[in-house]
Design a protein around this motif. Structure first.
Motif, PDB file in Angstrom:
ATOM      1  N   ASN A   1       0.807  -1.209   0.000  1.00 17.18           N
ATOM      2  CA  ASN A   1       0.000   0.000   0.000  1.00 17.18           C
ATOM      3  C   ASN A   1       0.840   1.258   0.000  1.00 17.18           C
ATOM      4  N   LEU A   2       1.836   1.301   0.859  1.00 18.05           N
ATOM      5  CA  LEU A   2       2.646   2.508   0.935  1.00 18.05           C
ATOM      6  C   LEU A   2       3.471   2.686  -0.335  1.00 18.05           C
TER       7      LEU A   2
ATOM      8  N   VAL B   1       2.542   1.768  -3.373  1.00 17.88           N
ATOM      9  CA  VAL B   1       1.627   2.274  -4.398  1.00 17.88           C
ATOM     10  C   VAL B   1       1.353   3.756  -4.175  1.00 17.88           C
ATOM     11  N   VAL B   2       1.023   4.120  -2.940  1.00 11.35           N
ATOM     12  CA  VAL B   2       0.734   5.514  -2.631  1.00 11.35           C
ATOM     13  C   VAL B   2       1.938   6.391  -2.954  1.00 11.35           C
ATOM     14  N   GLY B   3       3.112   5.927  -2.545  1.00  9.42           N
ATOM     15  CA  GLY B   3       4.311   6.718  -2.771  1.00  9.42           C
ATOM     16  C   GLY B   3       4.643   6.837  -4.248  1.00  9.42           C
ATOM     17  N   ALA B   4       4.577   5.716  -4.934  1.00  3.81           N
ATOM     18  CA  ALA B   4       4.986   5.717  -6.339  1.00  3.81           C
ATOM     19  C   ALA B   4       4.018   6.516  -7.195  1.00  3.81           C
TER      20      ALA B   4
END
Lengths: 336, 409, 279
Positions: free
Chosen positions: B70-71, B73-76
């Protein structure tokens, strides 16, 4: 309503303040001394600066952290952002809201969330206040020790205490069933595999986790109640019960209302305990509250638009509820 | 007034603590979900690399699998994120769909990639997305040699052996020693028997294939183990199963490589074997096998690619895989290492390899998430006796289809 | 405080009730102690023994000497300290303003503070991440300190306001008559009287910063900068958790909280307010 602790002198002083305060609410500090007329304008500004200094930092910090994410979510809730449209999403209107309300489980889970919140708060506050009152009594010895032991559920990280409780609810090996069978001769209960019992298990765990907080707040609030009131009541021959309801409860209100209101909001949105004790909704996704649906939708299904819409619905429900609650308890009014 | 000044100084000082001295080295950040012995090994390998040269520094960060995904995906999606992500192959569908990773042939030369086995390069929709340094994650039949000296080869043998071992010593009605225990209420742990009876979860187009005879027979098999033969406990989640086995109160358990070290630490003399062949069908109870490996963040700027390439090759080359096989008993993905003598002579590794060969690769499709979530509810309903196995299979199919459809809104 | 008008039966009942609840509070924690002493990462057990078979302090040793646990504790203390000081300073003043003065938007401000708590935190993560990246606050403590303060302040402000409401205005007025400025009246007279509420504010702010991991998880990207909850999460895997280390860590993590509570709790019981208005 007459504040019981006011003496006559204070009452008179307060009346004078009210007359002179008028609509501005400035304290009765400007004296119209005929020799040196008070420069009213700069005092007004001084007052504004004073208020600004008192309130400004708080407002600034809270707004800056919450405002942008909130509006971002409003937009998201009107969009079709999901895993297939994670960069190229469009605003599509209220479709996500329609999807939320037409989800078959929605009303069921909503009801569950309300029950979850209500039962928890009743027990948190009831137990917390009751324990605080006992702990406040002069005949109790070793108060520091009792206090420390009773706040331990609050002090430990929720992750491990919630999972420990999950272990305690195990059918064959859990401490709860062992205690029930040995001490009360009851047959073991299938806590985690039946929907109703699982719900009860989750609630029991959260009550354990939550009562210390209310107890501490109540302990603080009890300090503002003058002992003389209880003495006077004793002289009148009042029972413990009567003293509690006529003196303690009304005077605890100003301090408990914030805790209760926010407690309702936090419990409504508390995903941790439900998730951990029921292992993500077991049995069969029956042990869910609304906010665990949000998590599942956002970070397991990547349905961001839908999750944002559900979050807005949760927000709306809480908003309406608390507005009603605040009006009924006049909590946003001052004591003056 | 000293209060505000004190506060400001504090805040200022504290915010400075966050600054790191910039030593000019190219930073390659890797987010991973390695835990325990594997993490220790990885950190040592990283430290060796950082010490051996001064142009590139690797910065590893651990995140739990779900948060990792999740992190990342959010970051990228926000243009950031680590240069490399190490995780299980089933992340690939999500990462590729969200366009947060780039195909491997952008980063690595074709001749390097050619050295890997087919399972070593995870492909989806034609592109190679992940470079695996190990395959595994397979469920095996772990047995306590003190209670069950030889592992059974077929389910009939298994039932007979388990019945012999399940004992109620103190006569209170519940067995004190169970033949078998495992997290049987979780779909992932049900898969081996599903495949043993000829079933599977998805077809090639990503549609679920759960409403059929194979699923029903597999569910019945598990129910029989509990209700007819009574060799497994009534309620057994992951932690309970572990507890029973580690305390020597269960003769066997079905679990994966991540758990084996813990059994040794608890003092159990354990052995691993493939989950027995299903007698009725003659098929092996094939667990899902998954690869774990590295993917490259789509946001890595071109100037950094050489550094990322070097790091990637260091972490997955033959030498590293040889060491991993020796120290961690992981199954290598480089042909030369897999066929080498060192691996052939490693008994534990061979046992593990045998179980993998009986297994079946987990589908990479992004629909797998919906499969797990859709199966869980009805499956547990059947376990609770609320619906029949036939009804359960049908509900599973419906659920998964609905969840897949919902994600399209 | 109530005097000895309670009957003996009432006293026995009170002690019994307290004992029962202490037992309830403490029992699950004894189970966690057992896990921390047990070798082999086992969360549950079929035996109810407090001291497990093969009990060892190895988990504590490994935690303290082989992991950055002490570093994490230092980080958490730092962050929590700043958040606590900020929380007490800002909540005590803002609560005072709201309690004593009427001004435009007062009711909305209180409601507004309440509203900020209503939104499910899960969904705030995405936009927060975006903001932090743009402000370059990623991997620094300033970002999480501000966010923790924003999380703790609404309750604390409300709480302080409620407590101030129980303190009669006559006291400030007496101070003003004696020549104090409004600030001095607040600082010297009212602030000390609000000690119990300040304790709760301090404790709550501390706990918010001490136990929070959702935001910290997003912001902090360097293992050495982790706060304690993040550090503990390193022992958590998706299939397997290093329970021995985790339990030992959880127990050690609670000790400062208990210590803080012990230190502050004598201010929780003051009872100074009253008597001041009489006569």
């Amino acid at each position: 309503m007459l504040e019981a602790k006011d003496t006559v002198a204070a009452l008179e002083a307060r009346e004078r303040t009210k007359e002179e305060a008028g609509q501005n609410g400035r304290p009765r500090t400007e004296r119209t001394d005929p020799v040196r007329p008070a420069p009213r304008l700069s005092e007004a500004w001084q007052h504004r600066i004073f208020l600004g200094a008192l309130l400004g930092p708080t407002v600034l910090i809270v707004l800056s952290v919450v405002a942008y994410p909130f509006f971002y979510n409003v937009v998201l809730s009107l969009s079709n952002m999901n895993i297939y449209h994670i960069r190229d999403w469009d605003v599509i209107g209220f479709q996500q809201y329609a999807a939320v309300f037409s989800e078959p489980a929605f009303w069921n889970v909503f009801l569950k969330t309300v029950v979850w919140t209500a039962v928890n708060i009743v027990f948190h506050v009831g137990l917390g206040v009751f324990l605080a009152v006992i702990l406040n009594k002069s005949f109790i010895v070793g108060k520091p020790a009792w206090r420390v032991l009773l706040i331990l559920p609050w002090a430990l990280p929720q992750y491990i205490t919630a999972l420990t409780w999950r272990g305690m609810f195990n059918y064959e090996y859990g401490a709860v069933n062992l205690l029930l069978s040995k001490a009360f001769g009851m047959s073991p209960i299938a806590w985690l595999t039946s929907p109703f019992e699982a719900f009860v298990a989750v609630i029991l765990t959260n009550i354990w986790l939550g009562f210390p907080f209310m107890m501490v707040v109540a302990l603080g609030g009890l300090q503002s109640i003058p002992g003389e009131l209880y003495e006077a009541a004793d002289v009148d021959g009042a029972s413990e019960w009567k003293k509690f309801w006529s003196i303690t409860v009304p005077l605890l209100k100003p301090v408990m209302i914030p805790a209760i209101t926010l407690g309702i909001v936090w419990t409504f949105n508390n995903i941790n305990v439900v998730w951990l004790v029921s292992n993500g909704g077991e049995p069969n996704d029956q042990t869910h509250i609304l906010v665990s649906y949000v998590y599942e939708a956002a970070f397991q299904m990547y349905r961001f638009g839908w999750a944002a819409a559900l979050s807005m619905v949760i927000f709306g429900v809480l908003f309406v509820f608390t507005q009603v609650l605040l009006k009924r308890t006049n909590a946003t009014e001052g004591a003056y | 007034m000293t209060m505000p000044r004190l506060l400001l100084t504090l805040l200022f000082a504290v915010s400075l603590v966050g600054c790191r001295p910039d030593d000019g080295r190219t930073r390659v950040r890797i987010w991973h979900q390695k835990i325990g012995a594997e993490r220790a090994f990885f950190n040592e390998a990283v430290a060796r690399y950082n010490a051996a040269q001064d142009s590139v520094v690797i910065e590893p960060l651990y995140r739990e699998t779900e948060e990792l995904r999740n992190l990342f995906v959010v970051g990228a999606v926000g243009g950031q994120g680590p240069e490399l992500i190490f995780g299980p192959a089933d992340n690939i569908g999500i990462l590729a769909l969200t366009e947060t990773i780039r195909p491997l042939d952008d980063v690595l030369p074709a001749d390097y990639l050619a050295q890997f086995t087919d399972e070593g390069i995870i492909r989806w929709e034609g592109e190679p997305w992940m470079l695996a340094d190990q395959i595994g994650n397979q469920l095996v039949f772990v047995y306590n040699k003190a209670l069950l000296p030889t592992p059974p080869a077929t389910t009939d043998e298994m039932i007979a052996a388990l019945q012999r071992v399940t004992r109620d010593d103190n006569g209170d009605g519940t067995p004190d020693t169970y033949g078998l225990t495992w997290n049987y209420r979780e779909p992932f742990f049900f898969i081996p028997f599903l495949t043993g009876f000829g079933g599977w979860v998805l077809d090639d187009e990503g549609h679920p294939t759960l409403d059929n005879e194979a699923t029903v027979r597999a569910i019945r098999f598990v129910l029989d183990l509990r209700d007819k033969y009574r060799v497994i406990p009534g309620e057994s989640d992951y932690d309970v199963a572990e507890t029973l086995f580690k305390e020597g109160r269960a003769a066997s358990i079905i679990n994966g490589p991540w758990a084996w070290a813990g059994y040794g630490d608890s003092g159990i003399d354990y052995g691993i074997a493939p989950i027995p062949r299903v007698s009725e069908t003659g098929k092996w109870a094939a667990p899902m096998v998954a690869a774990k490996g590295y993917s490259v963040n789509v946001n890595v700027p071109d100037e950094k690619l050489p550094a990322v390439r070097a790091v990637l090759m260091y972490l997955t080359d033959a030498e590293m895989q040889r060491q991993m096989a020796a120290d961690l008993a992981t199954i290598p993905t480089m042909r030369t290492v897999r066929d080498s003598d060192a691996v052939r002579d490693n008994a534990e590794l061979q046992a593990s390899l045998e179980t993998v060969e009986k297994g079946r690769m987990m589908p990479i499709a992004p629909q797998m998430r919906q499969v797990w979530d859709g199966m869980r509810g009805p499956y547990q309903l059947v376990m609770n006796g609320a619906v029949t196995p036939e009804e359960g299979a049908r509900l599973m199919q419906e659920n998964v289809e609905k969840l897949i459809a919902d994600t399209f809104l | 405080m109530s005097t000895s008008s309670t009957s003996t039966l009432g006293k026995i009942g009170s002690y019994a009730f307290l004992t029962f609840f202490v037992f309830l509070s403490v029992y699950p924690i004894t189970r966690i102690i057992t896990v921390s002493l047990r070798p082999g990462d086992q969360l549950l057990s079929t035996s109810l023994d407090f001291i497990p078979d093969g009990a060892t302090l190895d988990n504590y040793r490994a935690l303290l000497f082989e992991t950055p646990f002490l570093r994490w504790m230092l980080n958490s203390v730092l962050v929590a300290f700043v958040v606590t000081v900020t929380g007490v300073a800002l909540a005590s003043t803002a609560g005072y303003a709201i309690s004593r003065y009427r001004f435009l938007g007062r009711g909305s401000m209180l409601s507004g503070l309440l509203i900020t708590q209503m939104f499910p935190a899960t969904m705030l993560l995405l936009p927060l991440y975006v903001v932090l990246i743009n402000l370059k606050l990623l991997n620094s403590y300033l970002g999480i300190i501000v966010i923790y303060s924003a999380t703790a302040l609404p309750f604390c402000v409300w709480q302080m306001k409620g407590y101030y409401d129980t303190i009669p205005v006559a006291l400030e007025e007496a101070a003003r008559i004696d020549g104090c400025t409004p600030w001095q009246a607040f600082r010297r007279v009212i602030f000390p009287l609000a000690a119990p509420a300040l304790v709760i504010t301090a404790l709550f702010s501390f706990m918010t910063a001490w136990n929070e991991y959702v935001v910290a998880n997003v912001v902090l990207q360097d293992t050495d900068m982790f706060t304690l909850p993040l550090g503990l999460k390193m022992f958590q895997g998706d299939m397997t958790t290093q329970w021995g280390l985790y339990a030992a860590g959880a127990l050690l993590v609670s000790i400062p909280v208990v210590g803080l509570f012990l230190a502050l709790s004598r201010y929780l019981i003051s009872g100074l307010t009253l008597g001041a208005v009489k006569g």
